[in-house]
Design a protein around this motif. Structure first.
Motif, PDB file in Angstrom:
ATOM      1  N   ILE A 132     -12.020  49.773 100.582  1.00  0.00           N
ATOM      2  CA  ILE A 132     -12.426  51.403 101.359  1.00  0.00           C
ATOM      3  C   ILE A 132     -12.198  49.905 102.576  1.00  0.00           C
ATOM      4  CG2 ILE A 132     -14.107  52.576  99.770  1.00  0.00           C
ATOM      5  CD1 ILE A 132     -16.494  50.785 100.993  1.00  0.00           C
ATOM      6  N   GLU A 133     -11.913  48.805 102.773  1.00  0.00           N
ATOM      7  CA  GLU A 133     -11.896  48.151 103.384  1.00  0.00           C
ATOM      8  C   GLU A 133     -10.639  47.959 104.207  1.00  0.00           C
ATOM      9  OE1 GLU A 133     -13.282  43.891 104.045  1.00  0.00           O
ATOM     10  OE2 GLU A 133     -15.359  44.156 103.582  1.00  0.00           O
ATOM     11  N   THR A 134      -9.174  47.999 102.872  1.00  0.00           N
ATOM     12  CA  THR A 134      -8.449  48.402 103.490  1.00  0.00           C
ATOM     13  C   THR A 134      -7.283  50.148 103.331  1.00  0.00           C
ATOM     14  OG1 THR A 134      -7.649  47.796 100.913  1.00  0.00           O
ATOM     15  CG2 THR A 134      -8.439  45.164 102.181  1.00  0.00           C
ATOM     16  N   THR A 135      -8.504  50.185 102.969  1.00  0.00           N
ATOM     17  CA  THR A 135      -7.921  51.873 103.210  1.00  0.00           C
ATOM     18  C   THR A 135      -8.061  52.182 104.603  1.00  0.00           C
ATOM     19  OG1 THR A 135      -7.705  51.482 100.728  1.00  0.00           O
ATOM     20  CG2 THR A 135      -7.144  54.525 101.578  1.00  0.00           C
ATOM     21  N   ALA A 136      -7.322  53.159 104.803  1.00  0.00           N
ATOM     22  CA  ALA A 136      -7.059  53.717 105.901  1.00  0.00           C
ATOM     23  C   ALA A 136      -7.554  55.370 105.926  1.00  0.00           C
ATOM     24  CB  ALA A 136      -5.748  54.029 107.059  1.00  0.00           C
ATOM     25  N   PHE A 137      -8.846  55.354 105.814  1.00  0.00           N
ATOM     26  CA  PHE A 137      -9.651  56.964 105.589  1.00  0.00           C
ATOM     27  C   PHE A 137     -10.859  57.100 106.551  1.00  0.00           C
ATOM     28  CE2 PHE A 137     -12.244  53.713 103.539  1.00  0.00           C
ATOM     29  CZ  PHE A 137     -13.703  54.264 103.725  1.00  0.00           C
ATOM     30  N   ASP A 138     -11.573  58.102 107.073  1.00  0.00           N
ATOM     31  CA  ASP A 138     -12.277  59.331 107.273  1.00  0.00           C
ATOM     32  C   ASP A 138     -13.839  59.093 107.165  1.00  0.00           C
ATOM     33  OD1 ASP A 138     -11.067  59.010 110.033  1.00  0.00           O
ATOM     34  OD2 ASP A 138      -9.799  59.731 108.939  1.00  0.00           O
ATOM     35  N   VAL A 139     -13.920  60.038 105.447  1.00  0.00           N
ATOM     36  CA  VAL A 139     -15.289  60.234 104.928  1.00  0.00           C
ATOM     37  C   VAL A 139     -14.878  59.244 103.687  1.00  0.00           C
ATOM     38  CG1 VAL A 139     -16.687  61.379 104.510  1.00  0.00           C
ATOM     39  CG2 VAL A 139     -15.644  61.707 106.543  1.00  0.00           C
ATOM     40  N   LEU A 140     -16.537  59.084 103.603  1.00  0.00           N
ATOM     41  CA  LEU A 140     -16.396  58.899 101.939  1.00  0.00           C
ATOM     42  C   LEU A 140     -16.994  59.946 101.233  1.00  0.00           C
ATOM     43  CD1 LEU A 140     -14.978  56.064 100.106  1.00  0.00           C
ATOM     44  CD2 LEU A 140     -18.091  55.068 100.228  1.00  0.00           C
ATOM     45  N   ALA A 141     -16.691  59.776  99.678  1.00  0.00           N
ATOM     46  CA  ALA A 141     -17.240  60.698  99.285  1.00  0.00           C
ATOM     47  C   ALA A 141     -17.190  60.070  98.375  1.00  0.00           C
ATOM     48  CB  ALA A 141     -16.951  61.795  98.942  1.00  0.00           C
ATOM     49  N   ILE A 142     -18.392  60.285  96.911  1.00  0.00           N
ATOM     50  CA  ILE A 142     -18.658  59.615  95.390  1.00  0.00           C
ATOM     51  C   ILE A 142     -19.038  60.628  93.820  1.00  0.00           C
ATOM     52  CG2 ILE A 142     -19.910  57.807  94.253  1.00  0.00           C
ATOM     53  CD1 ILE A 142     -20.936  57.169  97.249  1.00  0.00           C
ATOM     54  N   THR A 143     -18.066  60.257  93.485  1.00  0.00           N
ATOM     55  CA  THR A 143     -17.522  61.257  92.094  1.00  0.00           C
ATOM     56  C   THR A 143     -19.328  61.879  91.382  1.00  0.00           C
ATOM     57  OG1 THR A 143     -17.167  61.792  89.858  1.00  0.00           O
ATOM     58  CG2 THR A 143     -18.154  59.547  90.834  1.00  0.00           C
ATOM     59  N   PRO A 144     -19.861  62.924  91.220  1.00  0.00           N
ATOM     60  CA  PRO A 144     -21.229  63.385  90.830  1.00  0.00           C
ATOM     61  C   PRO A 144     -21.964  62.578  89.615  1.00  0.00           C
ATOM     62  CG  PRO A 144     -19.690  65.277  91.638  1.00  0.00           C
ATOM     63  CD  PRO A 144     -18.520  64.355  91.370  1.00  0.00           C
ATOM     64  N   ASP A 145     -20.987  62.286  88.871  1.00  0.00           N
ATOM     65  CA  ASP A 145     -21.842  61.645  88.080  1.00  0.00           C
ATOM     66  C   ASP A 145     -21.770  60.199  88.309  1.00  0.00           C
ATOM     67  OD1 ASP A 145     -19.169  60.853  88.236  1.00  0.00           O
ATOM     68  OD2 ASP A 145     -19.114  60.201  85.840  1.00  0.00           O
ATOM     69  N   ALA A 146     -22.166  60.506  90.008  1.00  0.00           N
ATOM     70  CA  ALA A 146     -22.343  58.328  89.711  1.00  0.00           C
ATOM     71  C   ALA A 146     -23.504  58.060  90.256  1.00  0.00           C
ATOM     72  CB  ALA A 146     -21.869  57.832  91.403  1.00  0.00           C
ATOM     73  N   ASN A 147     -24.191  56.746  89.359  1.00  0.00           N
ATOM     74  CA  ASN A 147     -25.776  56.688  89.831  1.00  0.00           C
ATOM     75  C   ASN A 147     -26.221  56.322  90.591  1.00  0.00           C
ATOM     76  OD1 ASN A 147     -25.131  53.940  89.537  1.00  0.00           O
ATOM     77  ND2 ASN A 147     -24.581  53.538  87.496  1.00  0.00           N
ATOM     78  N   ILE A 148     -27.547  56.204  91.207  1.00  0.00           N
ATOM     79  CA  ILE A 148     -28.319  56.013  92.429  1.00  0.00           C
ATOM     80  C   ILE A 148     -27.945  54.669  92.748  1.00  0.00           C
ATOM     81  CG2 ILE A 148     -30.313  54.739  91.410  1.00  0.00           C
ATOM     82  CD1 ILE A 148     -30.062  56.105  94.179  1.00  0.00           C
ATOM     83  N   THR A 149     -27.275  53.339  91.893  1.00  0.00           N
ATOM     84  CA  THR A 149     -26.939  52.441  92.416  1.00  0.00           C
ATOM     85  C   THR A 149     -25.334  51.956  92.808  1.00  0.00           C
ATOM     86  OG1 THR A 149     -28.198  51.422  89.890  1.00  0.00           O
ATOM     87  CG2 THR A 149     -26.310  50.009  91.094  1.00  0.00           C
ATOM     88  N   LEU A 150     -24.551  53.161  92.585  1.00  0.00           N
ATOM     89  CA  LEU A 150     -23.152  53.436  93.171  1.00  0.00           C
ATOM     90  C   LEU A 150     -23.866  53.788  94.411  1.00  0.00           C
ATOM     91  CD1 LEU A 150     -20.675  52.906  93.387  1.00  0.00           C
ATOM     92  CD2 LEU A 150     -19.669  55.116  92.660  1.00  0.00           C
ATOM     93  N   HIS A 151     -24.454  54.653  94.588  1.00  0.00           N
ATOM     94  CA  HIS A 151     -24.431  55.331  96.190  1.00  0.00           C
ATOM     95  C   HIS A 151     -24.951  53.836  96.800  1.00  0.00           C
ATOM     96  CE1 HIS A 151     -25.303  59.567  94.236  1.00  0.00           C
ATOM     97  NE2 HIS A 151     -23.865  58.741  94.338  1.00  0.00           N
ATOM     98  N   LYS A 152     -26.473  53.659  96.228  1.00  0.00           N
ATOM     99  CA  LYS A 152     -27.265  52.489  97.202  1.00  0.00           C
ATOM    100  C   LYS A 152     -26.705  51.181  98.022  1.00  0.00           C
ATOM    101  CE  LYS A 152     -31.399  52.219  95.183  1.00  0.00           C
ATOM    102  NZ  LYS A 152     -32.753  51.966  94.536  1.00  0.00           N
TER     103      LYS A 152
END
Length: 466
Positions: A221-241
């Motif tokens: 995410i530091e080296t890729t050019a993008f605007d909005v980050l989304a996370i797979t719906p099966d991710a846990n709260i740890t990854l969200h934090k």
């Protein structure tokens, strides 16, 4: 939806507020797609390139991800990732898909054949590849067919070993034993059809909390050019934090103005303009219920695709029939006041985003309520990012820090900002509203800039006099 009458111009929800009065009559007096969404998908695909894959709505998803997401009927477990991707493609034409696939590649080798076969990518899906070699009894040719599952994905007719080339699913190598005569002896000896399945493919799953995986994600995410980050719906709260912390750091310390969209969670306290929290989900016309985690991927894609001069307030959720987790008027207002993005239904039943806001809900002198509006944040982020990129690519180390050089930089920014004003992204800007001057050190440039970011119409206060 919100509505009714008003006594003060202080309504919280978007809507039409109309007063009707009947006093004594009196005579009448004489910006297209804005950017890209990066989707952290972990290891759901079990196929495909490890790392970021550029996808479009026209991509052959079976070839690059191992699954045609539009034919899936079971959207549970890891397949929730594909459900999120499907929803994203309702509102955007391009997605950067972050695929975790560090597993072993399936392979097959038979000493009676002049080739070794290896899956193009690692992952369990490689074990679904079959190779069939058909000997033509009337000619020296053989037909080599590649199957992915039950689908034929490649067919080649060859007379020598070197004529068989790799395809989108399998890499082909001529064996050392066949190199001397280009496989002629082995091919001549074939008398029947040979069919074999590649084996040994494994998937190295990214848990979402694994240190190596997280380090890779942070680097991406530091080296890729993008605007909005989304996370797979099966991710846990740890990854969200972790991603909340990462995006906050990127915005505040690195100057990379990306945003994050995630589902609301009682275990996660967020109050920041770079993070959007989705409080509820929707029910599609076919009865599929989408959780806030899936809906968050849709919102992220919509936020990436929306033009700079547009808001997502009252934006229609494509193909939605109802809201999952409906909120009444009081609860909707409470959610908005807490910085939650919610879905509601208009009076005609259409499902919409109630208000295009982020999680910022504590306002100060430095952060007033305007910054809760995502349209305004998108405009401010675009100006900051473009200024940073322009300064880095065209001015740092190239232009002398004197009056002429600073005037050149000012002229560049004025032209850019006037362009945004012409599009209706900002207002009230003139060239004198930007001041570019020398700092205390000989390499310093100080810039002060003033303008008014524009917003969409959201609240109508009308008094009808009859």
């Amino acid at each position: 939806m919100a509505g009714g009458t008003f006594t003060k111009l202080n309504k919280r929800r978007p809507g039409a507020y109309i007063n009707v009065k009947a006093p004594t009559r009196k005579q009448a007096t004489t910006r297209a797609s804005r950017g890209l969404m990066l989707y952290l998908a972990k290891s759901a695909a079990e196929w495909g390139k490890d790392g970021v894959i550029s996808l479009t709505a026209d991509s052959d998803l079976k070839k690059v991800l191992g699954t045609d997401i539009y034919t899936l009927t079971d959207f549970t477990g890891a397949n929730l990732t594909f459900l999120g991707l499907r929803e994203a493609f309702r509102v955007t034409d391009a997605v950067l898909y972050y695929n975790v696939n560090k597993g072993a590649k399936a392979a097959y080798e038979d000493p009676s054949l002049p080739w070794t076969f290896q899956a193009k990518y690692g992952g369990l899906k490689g074990n679904e590849i079959k190779i069939t070699v058909i000997k033509d009894p009337t000619t020296p040719q053989v037909t080599v067919v590649t199957y992915f599952g039950t689908e034929q994905v490649n067919r080649q007719v060859v007379a020598t070993a070197s004529q068989l080339v790799s395809n989108d699913y399998v890499d082909v190598t001529v064996t050392d034993a066949a190199k001397a005569d280009d496989g002629k002896d082995l091919l001549d000896k074939l008398v029947a059809t040979t069919t074999a399945t590649l084996t040994g493919g494994t998937t190295a799953k990214g848990s979402g909390s694994d240190d190596t995986t997280i380090a890779d994600v942070i680097d991406t995410i530091e080296t890729t050019a993008f605007d909005v980050l989304a996370i797979t719906p099966d991710a846990n709260i740890t990854l969200h934090k972790l991603m909340v912390s990462a995006v906050t750091r990127l915005r505040e310390e690195v100057g990379k103005k990306v945003t994050l969209v995630i589902p609301d969670n009682v275990a996660l306290s967020v109050d920041y303009e770079g993070i959007t929290l989705v409080a509820n989900g929707v029910i599609l016309s076919d009865g599929t219920e989408l959780s806030p985690a899936v809906a968050a991927v849709y919102v992220a894609a919509a936020s990436a695709a929306v033009a700079l001069n547009q808001s997502l307030t009252y934006a229609v959720y494509q193909n939605a029939a109802s809201v999952a987790g409906k909120l009444n008027d009081d609860n909707t207002i409470a959610a908005l006041n807490a910085g939650k993005l919610v879905f509601t239904q208009r009076n005609d039943g259409v499902v919409v985003i109630e208000q295009d806001i982020n999680s910022l809900h504590t306002f100060t002198d430095d952060k007033r309520s305007d910054l809760q509006k995502n349209r305004i944040i998108r405009a401010l982020d675009t100006i900051a990012e473009d200024t940073k990129e322009t300064f880095e690519s065209s001015f740092i180390g190239k232009i002398t820090n004197n009056a002429a050089g600073r005037d050149l930089f000012k002229s560049n920014r004025v032209s850019f900002l006037i362009g945004l004003q012409d599009q209706g992204v900002i207002a009230d800007f003139v060239a004198d509203d930007i001041d570019v001057r020398a700092g205390e050190e000989p390499d310093q440039v100080i810039v002060d800039l003033a303008f008014t970011p524009t917003d969409a119409m959201e609240k109508l206060y009308m008094t009808m006099t009859v």
